[in-house]
Design a protein around this motif. Structure first.
Motif, PDB file in Angstrom:
ATOM      1  N   LEU A   1       0.794  -1.220   0.000  1.00  0.00           N
ATOM      2  CA  LEU A   1       0.000   0.000   0.000  1.00  0.00           C
ATOM      3  C   LEU A   1       0.834   1.282   0.000  1.00  0.00           C
ATOM      4  CD1 LEU A   1      -2.817  -0.963   2.555  1.00  0.00           C
ATOM      5  CD2 LEU A   1      -2.835  -1.135   0.050  1.00  0.00           C
ATOM      6  N   ILE A   2       2.040   1.221   0.551  1.00  0.00           N
ATOM      7  CA  ILE A   2       2.821   2.452   0.741  1.00  0.00           C
ATOM      8  C   ILE A   2       4.106   2.447  -0.066  1.00  0.00           C
ATOM      9  CG2 ILE A   2       4.068   3.833   2.449  1.00  0.00           C
ATOM     10  CD1 ILE A   2       2.027   3.012   4.508  1.00  0.00           C
ATOM     11  N   TYR A   3       4.910   1.420   0.059  1.00  0.00           N
ATOM     12  CA  TYR A   3       6.269   1.486  -0.474  1.00  0.00           C
ATOM     13  C   TYR A   3       6.336   1.202  -1.967  1.00  0.00           C
ATOM     14  CZ  TYR A   3       7.601   1.829   4.379  1.00  0.00           C
ATOM     15  OH  TYR A   3       7.715   2.264   5.669  1.00  0.00           O
ATOM     16  N   ARG A   4       5.626   0.207  -2.457  1.00  0.00           N
ATOM     17  CA  ARG A   4       5.714  -0.075  -3.888  1.00  0.00           C
ATOM     18  C   ARG A   4       5.173   1.071  -4.742  1.00  0.00           C
ATOM     19  NH1 ARG A   4       8.011  -4.645  -4.914  1.00  0.00           N
ATOM     20  NH2 ARG A   4       7.712  -6.506  -3.620  1.00  0.00           N
ATOM     21  N   PRO A   5       4.049   1.722  -4.404  1.00  0.00           N
ATOM     22  CA  PRO A   5       3.587   2.833  -5.246  1.00  0.00           C
ATOM     23  C   PRO A   5       4.553   4.012  -5.304  1.00  0.00           C
ATOM     24  CG  PRO A   5       1.793   2.023  -3.876  1.00  0.00           C
ATOM     25  CD  PRO A   5       3.035   1.373  -3.390  1.00  0.00           C
ATOM     26  N   ARG A   6       5.340   4.225  -4.256  1.00  0.00           N
ATOM     27  CA  ARG A   6       6.237   5.390  -4.215  1.00  0.00           C
ATOM     28  C   ARG A   6       7.695   5.041  -4.487  1.00  0.00           C
ATOM     29  NH1 ARG A   6       4.248   7.972   1.577  1.00  0.00           N
ATOM     30  NH2 ARG A   6       2.002   7.817   1.202  1.00  0.00           N
ATOM     31  N   TRP A   7       8.000   3.750  -4.590  1.00  0.00           N
ATOM     32  CA  TRP A   7       9.403   3.338  -4.602  1.00  0.00           C
ATOM     33  C   TRP A   7      10.143   3.842  -5.839  1.00  0.00           C
ATOM     34  CZ3 TRP A   7      12.335   1.918  -0.842  1.00  0.00           C
ATOM     35  CH2 TRP A   7      13.555   1.292  -1.090  1.00  0.00           C
ATOM     36  N   ARG A   8       9.520   3.724  -7.014  1.00  0.00           N
ATOM     37  CA  ARG A   8      10.210   4.105  -8.243  1.00  0.00           C
ATOM     38  C   ARG A   8      10.550   5.592  -8.236  1.00  0.00           C
ATOM     39  NH1 ARG A   8       8.566   6.513 -12.862  1.00  0.00           N
ATOM     40  NH2 ARG A   8       9.829   6.135 -14.753  1.00  0.00           N
ATOM     41  N   ASN A   9       9.574   6.450  -7.965  1.00  0.00           N
ATOM     42  CA  ASN A   9       9.842   7.893  -7.955  1.00  0.00           C
ATOM     43  C   ASN A   9      10.840   8.267  -6.869  1.00  0.00           C
ATOM     44  OD1 ASN A   9       8.079   8.292 -10.077  1.00  0.00           O
ATOM     45  ND2 ASN A   9       6.328   8.703  -8.749  1.00  0.00           N
TER      46      ASN A   9
END
Length: 491
Positions: free
Chosen positions: A109-117
């Motif tokens: 919910l938190i880390y994968r959606p923001r990890w790339r950016n």
């Protein structure tokens, strides 16, 4: 196609730029097919990344289709009840599983959606340009999260470094990552080659005062004295055997809390006779006199302190000669106890002494104790406000160091070592309303740990001094004479 255009310098032939590009028409069926293929690909990837979660969702859906929603709700209630019973029956295993389940949920919910950016903007990803016709695209290689553990206080991410990366690069971007994931504090810990741990703290568990009742029952374990709590909620256990301890902090930072917590934790060993406390208080006894009944030696003026340190050096040399060839580390016994020399405000003994003879004696005994006293069982616990070399020239001889609230950022590296502030030890940002909060650095441990020492009021100190006072009325002096007991005078 060329056109003729005029200007002030004459007529010049200029190329005409195209006003529009050729349009490519894609059938609607191809768009729908591509969307379905991308969705199916994401489902396959999710199945491999989260097999337990996907299997659980599929199983619940099949159960609902066969038995109905009422029995599904009953099944959920039964599993919830079993989880509550499990939590109270065996907290350790429940916590082990809970941290992993919570970590997987927060990962999705938190880390994968923001990890790339986050990796691209913080320059922790590798972007290799490649040409596709006239377009330039980038092949992105991101650091991978190999494991995650999460609880109410901290999320711990085990990250595999890319080729060419170092933990220092992640330490430089720790503050940026803290803001990306909206954490209160971010710390980078080295594990082994190719792997690091990224600790993201979301709650401050050290805002409440820590008392002795909050800790485990005191145990005579000189390798792990319970004197406070760590930031992750675990007891803070401090090793006092075979090491020296330096406590540095500004006025009101809580140095007394650390020292009295150590004395209180040593109480059972003092009463049993396996530990002796030799205490020096250059401030005339204003700070340490409350615990005088527990002390084997107590000095409150400079001549007496110089004698105490000289006797400690004599004991150290005699014991080292006796243990030569037998052991490399002294083991405390009632016949041969561990001697803990406690020095409150060392600067009063190193920089603020005007008597030349006393200054010479103190300057000779302190470095000897710090450089040779650990193995024979004569350890030093010292407190200081100003950690500069001019004030404490031999601070590097303390293997264990604690930095409480500091007034200047540069003082943190003076106490804990170069780069300690970049590794997360921001002692200059500790508020004044949190005395006893600081960072501890053990010799050989690169990452500092945020801790808070217990708070003991005057009444509790007096009670501990009466409860744990040594059993003997007099004690043999290490030099060969006898030292009168001071407990009656202090009382």
């Amino acid at each position: 196609v060329f056109v003729m255009r005029g200007n002030m310098n004459g007529r010049r032939v200029l190329p005409e730029l195209p006003l529009s590009r050729e349009k490519i028409r894609v059938p609607l069926s191809a768009i729908v097919l591509g969307f379905v293929a991308a969705l199916f690909g994401r489902l396959v990837v999710s199945l491999f990344r989260h097999p337990v979660a996907v299997g659980l969702v599929v199983g619940l859906a099949m159960f609902d289709a066969r038995y109905g929603p009422h029995r599904l709700a009953l099944l959920v209630v039964v599993f919830a009840g079993l989880a509550v019973v499990w939590r109270f029956a065996h907290r350790q295993s429940f916590g082990w599983v809970g941290r992993r389940v919570r970590g997987r949920v927060r990962l999705a919910l938190i880390y994968r959606p923001r990890w790339r950016n986050a990796m691209i903007e913080s320059e922790l990803a590798i972007r290799r340009p490649k040409t596709w016709g006239e377009r330039i695209t980038y092949n992105e290689i991101l650091p991978r999260i190999r494991a995650i553990r999460s609880d109410r206080v901290v999320d711990r991410l085990r990250i595999e470094l890319l080729y060419g990366q170092t933990p220092e690069q992640w330490e430089e971007q720790a503050e940026a990552l803290r803001h990306v994931f909206r954490a209160r504090r971010c710390q980078v810990r080295q594990e082994t080659s190719r792997y690091i741990w990224l600790d993201l703290y979301f709650r401050d568990s050290l805002t409440h005062v820590v008392t002795r009742d909050d800790l485990d029952p005191p145990q005579v374990d000189l390798g792990g004295l319970p004197i406070g709590r760590q930031e992750d909620g675990q007891p803070w256990r401090l090793n006092i055997l075979g090491t020296h301890l330096l406590v540095a902090g500004a006025t009101g930072a809580g140095k007394g809390s650390v020292i009295w917590s150590v004395i209180r934790a040593l109480g059972p060993a003092v009463r049993a006779g396996t530990v002796e406390l030799w205490v020096a208080d250059p401030k005339g006894g204003m700070e340490m006199a409350f615990g005088a009944p527990m002390f084997t030696r107590f000095a409150a003026d400079l001549p007496a302190i110089a004698d105490l340190l000289d006797d400690a050096v004599t004991l150290m040399r005699e014991r080292a000669k006796r243990l030569r060839g037998i052991t490399r580390l002294h083991q405390p016994t009632t016949e041969d106890p561990l001697v803990v020399v406690i020095l409150d405000e060392i600067a009063s003994l190193t920089s603020y002494v005007h008597d030349r003879d006393l200054k010479r004696r103190l300057a000779a005994s302190l470095p000897l104790l710090l450089s040779q006293g650990r193995a024979p069982g004569v350890v030093v616990v010292g407190a200081i406000q100003d950690p500069r070399k001019e004030t404490l020239p031999f601070r590097d001889l303390f293997p264990t160091r604690i930095a409480l609230r500091m007034t200047e950022p540069e003082q943190i590296d003076l106490v804990l070592g170069d780069g300690a502030r970049n590794r997360g030890a921001r002692a200059d940002e500790i508020p004044t309303r949190l005395p006893g909060v600081g960072y501890v650095q053990h010799d050989g441990q690169p990452e500092p740990t945020r801790v808070r020492a217990c708070w003991l009021d005057d009444d509790e100190i007096r009670t501990a001094a009466r409860t744990f006072q040594p059993r003997a009325d007099v004690r043999p002096d290490p030099v060969g004479g006898w030292v009168p007991d001071i407990r009656g005078q202090a009382a």
